[in-house]
Design a protein around this motif. Structure first.
Motif, PDB file in Angstrom:
ATOM      1  N   LEU A 609       0.897  -1.151   0.033  1.00 54.18           N
ATOM      2  CA  LEU A 609       0.083   0.104  -0.024  1.00 54.18           C
ATOM      3  C   LEU A 609       1.042   1.251   0.084  1.00 54.18           C
ATOM      4  O   LEU A 609       0.660   2.312  -0.903  1.00 54.18           O
ATOM      5  N   LYS A 610       1.938   1.283   0.859  1.00 57.18           N
ATOM      6  CA  LYS A 610       2.940   2.353   0.867  1.00 57.18           C
ATOM      7  C   LYS A 610       3.403   2.486  -0.643  1.00 57.18           C
ATOM      8  O   LYS A 610       3.566   3.640  -0.887  1.00 57.18           O
ATOM      9  N   ARG A 613       0.719   4.207  -3.038  1.00 64.56           N
ATOM     10  CA  ARG A 613       0.438   5.545  -2.542  1.00 64.56           C
ATOM     11  C   ARG A 613       1.851   6.409  -2.792  1.00 64.56           C
ATOM     12  O   ARG A 613       1.627   7.912  -2.503  1.00 64.56           O
ATOM     13  N   SER A 625      -7.485   3.525 -10.890  1.00 56.30           N
ATOM     14  CA  SER A 625      -6.270   3.515  -9.908  1.00 56.30           C
ATOM     15  C   SER A 625      -7.101   3.913  -8.613  1.00 56.30           C
ATOM     16  O   SER A 625      -6.709   3.179  -7.702  1.00 56.30           O
ATOM     17  N   GLU A 626      -7.973   4.679  -8.615  1.00 61.16           N
ATOM     18  CA  GLU A 626      -8.330   5.183  -7.157  1.00 61.16           C
ATOM     19  C   GLU A 626      -9.081   4.218  -6.636  1.00 61.16           C
ATOM     20  O   GLU A 626      -9.019   3.962  -5.370  1.00 61.16           O
ATOM     21  N   VAL A 629      -6.961   1.362  -5.570  1.00 62.40           N
ATOM     22  CA  VAL A 629      -5.833   1.621  -4.366  1.00 62.40           C
ATOM     23  C   VAL A 629      -6.768   1.928  -3.092  1.00 62.40           C
ATOM     24  O   VAL A 629      -6.481   1.164  -2.045  1.00 62.40           O
ATOM     25  N   ASN A 630      -7.993   2.416  -3.198  1.00 61.03           N
ATOM     26  CA  ASN A 630      -8.814   2.543  -1.924  1.00 61.03           C
ATOM     27  C   ASN A 630      -9.375   1.319  -1.446  1.00 61.03           C
ATOM     28  O   ASN A 630      -9.297   1.049  -0.478  1.00 61.03           O
ATOM     29  N   GLY A 633      -6.605  -0.696  -0.055  1.00 58.90           N
ATOM     30  CA  GLY A 633      -6.222  -0.255   1.400  1.00 58.90           C
ATOM     31  C   GLY A 633      -7.351  -0.693   2.417  1.00 58.90           C
ATOM     32  O   GLY A 633      -6.787  -0.662   3.553  1.00 58.90           O
TER      33      GLY A 633
END
Length: 660
Positions: A609-610, A613, A625-626, A629-630, A633
């Motif tokens: 995750l790091k 982001r 992408s958003e 990633v959300n 996460g």
């Protein structure tokens, strides 16, 4: 085994020798033992060999940075790195030429029948000056021209410069065990054993191939066409050769595997005959795969395929073949990935093989910490994204073998595709029985499969019904059923969805499905991983199940001898009667190079995750992408860890190679 690279401009554009050296140096891991070059002016047939910084001291050619002995600017350059396996003497140095220097070759691979071909060529009047298989190819080409590849049995990717014809002749083995990549802009032809060597050229754009990315994300497929993940880089397909001269670049398929579509009717006497012939051919394949002048070992997972190789190999090594103890030691060495969690460990089966063969076992435990530490090197070694973390288990096995100074490693790749070893082969076979209206045989097989696998009749019938339903849905609509569809960029997915039409696999013919997996899908990507994982540690991996005479025989054996009374790979099980421990011969489960992937994903969740982001996603044009990633996460992705891995690995790959 070696790494090869080259540059050829039929139009006469001068070769940049510095680029050739960079390309060849990028392949040093494939061949740390020696290095060599030639530069040539093809219109005049002038050639000159050179040495590099790692060239053995017995070779007295001038340094690659020295001046040419002729005035014309070279328009062809060949570079080579050596992993010495057969004929360890300086006479195995490449680029290698015939006596009059009219033919030059750089060669990556092994020709297992080189001894037999050498005798045939000597009888025809050819004189040999080395003990290497490379010289066999030179004389075979002189004798038979491009048709020489049909005489070879082994694995290869080579480039041969014919000075009289002023052409470059390149070829790849029948099933793609060894790689061959190239770039051609109509003026300059560049090629190499690995893509990373081609990327040393500033002329080659680092742009992702949309179609290949879609096939990877949506269908879990790579290496099924001549395309790569790089838009302008191609691979020479298995069973093809390529010629390039001043007039054109031409490719030609020289090998096409045939198969029998027959289901057949099971007959016990015929089964015994098939099993006997399989065992004879399989043993012969292992016999020729044992030909080496350096240290030898075997991968051992505890499954049918690797266990069969170890057990038959043990008899040959310490029996009829009498392999030198300097090569194998007093006991055969085996290498295994294992885990503390019994759900992923096959160690008890490995110990069964060790007990029978008295082999010397070595174990390694892959871990999420190891994957995190190795990730940059692992991604870079493969040049293209990999399907799952199971390839990292194999990476660890190769690392373990290298730590124990093994140079040649036998492996069981190809057995499942050839003999019907995957769980998904059952519904294909059952569906074929249904299609042919063999209801009695179908009910018998379903009942027997339930007894062997422990699956319910509903679980066995469900995939058959799904295949029937899929057959009704138009091919262009099938992409909507993919679990990853919601995370693909809509424009990207919409533009690529028609590719599904070319990726359809046979659902109602086991023989056809096995042929597809041998020639189009599974095997090619597994061999890709095998090559990169092994060569990353300067190891030559050999795959006895991928031997063309053995494959041609099995492809003619009817389906009822591959899956029978609920047993997958029935032909292999019967052929190994008395050779394998019983608990492996009739083993009911299957793992392979499995990893605790879901656990690793949880353990590495914070690190990944790091990374996601930490900078804008390069893969953003392929995925939402958003949303990805959300959801990642929040650990809310609605699909399996292998699907998650593919999205992650695509991003890691694009960052590692600077791909746009």
């Amino acid at each position: 085994m070696c790494g090869i690279a080259g540059i050829f401009s039929p139009a006469g554009k001068p070769v940049d020798s510095r680029l050739l050296v960079r390309m060849t140096t990028a392949l040093r891991h494939r061949g740390p033992d020696d290095e060599g070059y030639i530069l040539a002016h093809t219109p005049s047939a002038k050639t000159q060999p050179f040495r590099g910084i790692d060239t053995i001291h017995e070779i007295t050619d001038p340094d690659i940075n020295a001046s040419l002995s002729f005035d014309d600017a070279p328009n062809l350059g060949l570079g080579w790195r050596r992993l010495a396996i057969i004929d360890l003497s300086p006479t195995g140095h490449q680029p290698m030429a015939n006596t009059d220097h009219s033919i030059w070759i750089i060669f990556n691979g092994e020709i297992y029948n080189y001894i037999e071909l050498r005798k045939e060529l000597q009888a025809a009047g050819f004189v040999f000056h080395t003990q290497s298989d490379t010289e066999v190819i030179i004389h075979a080409y002189t004798a038979w021209g491009p048709e020489c590849v049909n005489r070879l049995n082994g694995m290869w990717g080579f480039a041969l410069y014919d000075t009289k014809a002023r052409k470059l002749f390149c070829a790849r083995d029948r099933f793609g065990i060894k790689p061959f990549y190239y770039w051609w802009d109509g003026t300059t032809f560049q090629f190499a054993s690995e893509i990373k060597a081609l990327l040393e050229s500033r002329e080659i754009p680092r742009v992702a191939n949309n179609g290949m990315v879609y096939d990877y994300l949506a269908h879990r497929i790579i290496d099924h066409t001549d395309q790569t993940f790089f838009e302008s880089i191609y691979q020479l397909r298995p069973g093809h050769w390529l010629e390039i001269d001043q007039s054109s670049l031409r490719t030609h398929r020289y090998y096409q595997l045939e198969y029998s579509p027959e289901v057949g009717r099971f007959d016990e006497a015929q089964c015994r005959k098939f099993a006997d012939e399989f065992r004879e051919r399989f043993t012969d394949s292992i016999r020729i795969h044992l030909r080496t002048d350096v240290t030898l070992g075997s991968c051992l997972s505890g499954g049918l395929d690797s266990s069969s190789i170890v057990c038959i190999g043990n008899q040959l090594i310490f029996g009829s073949e009498g392999v030198s103890r300097a090569i194998v030691g007093d006991r055969q060495k085996t290498f295994t990935a294992t885990y503390a969690d019994a759900r992923f460990s096959e160690e008890r089966f490995v110990q069964s093989v060790i007990g029978q063969t008295h082999a010397d076992p070595f174990f390694i435990q892959p871990s999420s910490d190891g994957l995190r530490a190795d990730l940059p090197a692992f991604v870079r070694a493969h040049d293209e994204p990999v399907i799952s973390t199971s390839m990292y288990a194999q990476w660890n096995v190769m690392k373990l073998a290298a730590q124990n100074k093994i140079k040649v490693l036998l492996d069981g790749q190809g057995g499942d595709e050839l003999l019907g070893g995957y769980r998904w082969h059952f519904p294909v076979f059952h569906g074929q029985l249904l299609k042919e209206l063999r209801f009695g045989d179908l009910l018998q097989e379903l009942g027997a499969t339930r007894g062997v696998t422990g699956l319910s009749m509903i679980s066995l019938a469900k995939p058959i019904l799904q295949k029937l339903a899929k057959a009704i849905v138009p091919r262009t609509k099938r992409a909507g059923f993919l679990g990853v569809s919601g995370y693909l960029n809509r424009d990207f997915a919409g533009n690529s969805a028609t590719r599904a039409m070319a990726l359809t696999k046979s659902d109602f013919s086991l023989q056809r499905r096995l042929w597809e997996e041998e020639t189009l899908f599974n095997l090619q990507q597994l061999l890709h991983y095998e090559d990169r994982n092994s060569m990353a540690f300067s190891i030559e991996a050999r795959v006895p199940f991928v031997e063309y005479r053995l494959i041609e025989f099995v492809m003619k054996v009817p389906a009822v001898y591959k899956i029978h009374v609920g047993w997958s790979k029935y032909l292999l099980r019967r052929a190994m009667e008395g050779e394998l421990p019983k608990d492996i011969q009739w083993r009911r489960d299957k793992m392979g190079f499995v990893t605790p992937e879901e656990l690793w994903m949880r353990e590495l969740h914070g690190d990944f995750l790091k990374m996601l982001r930490g900078q804008p996603l390069r893969a953003g044009r392929f995925m939402r992408s958003e949303k990805f990633v959300n959801d990642f996460g929040q650990s809310a992705l609605p699909f399996a860890s292998s699907d998650t891995w593919r999205f992650l690995n695509l991003e890691f790959w694009m960052r590692e190679f600077g791909v746009s």
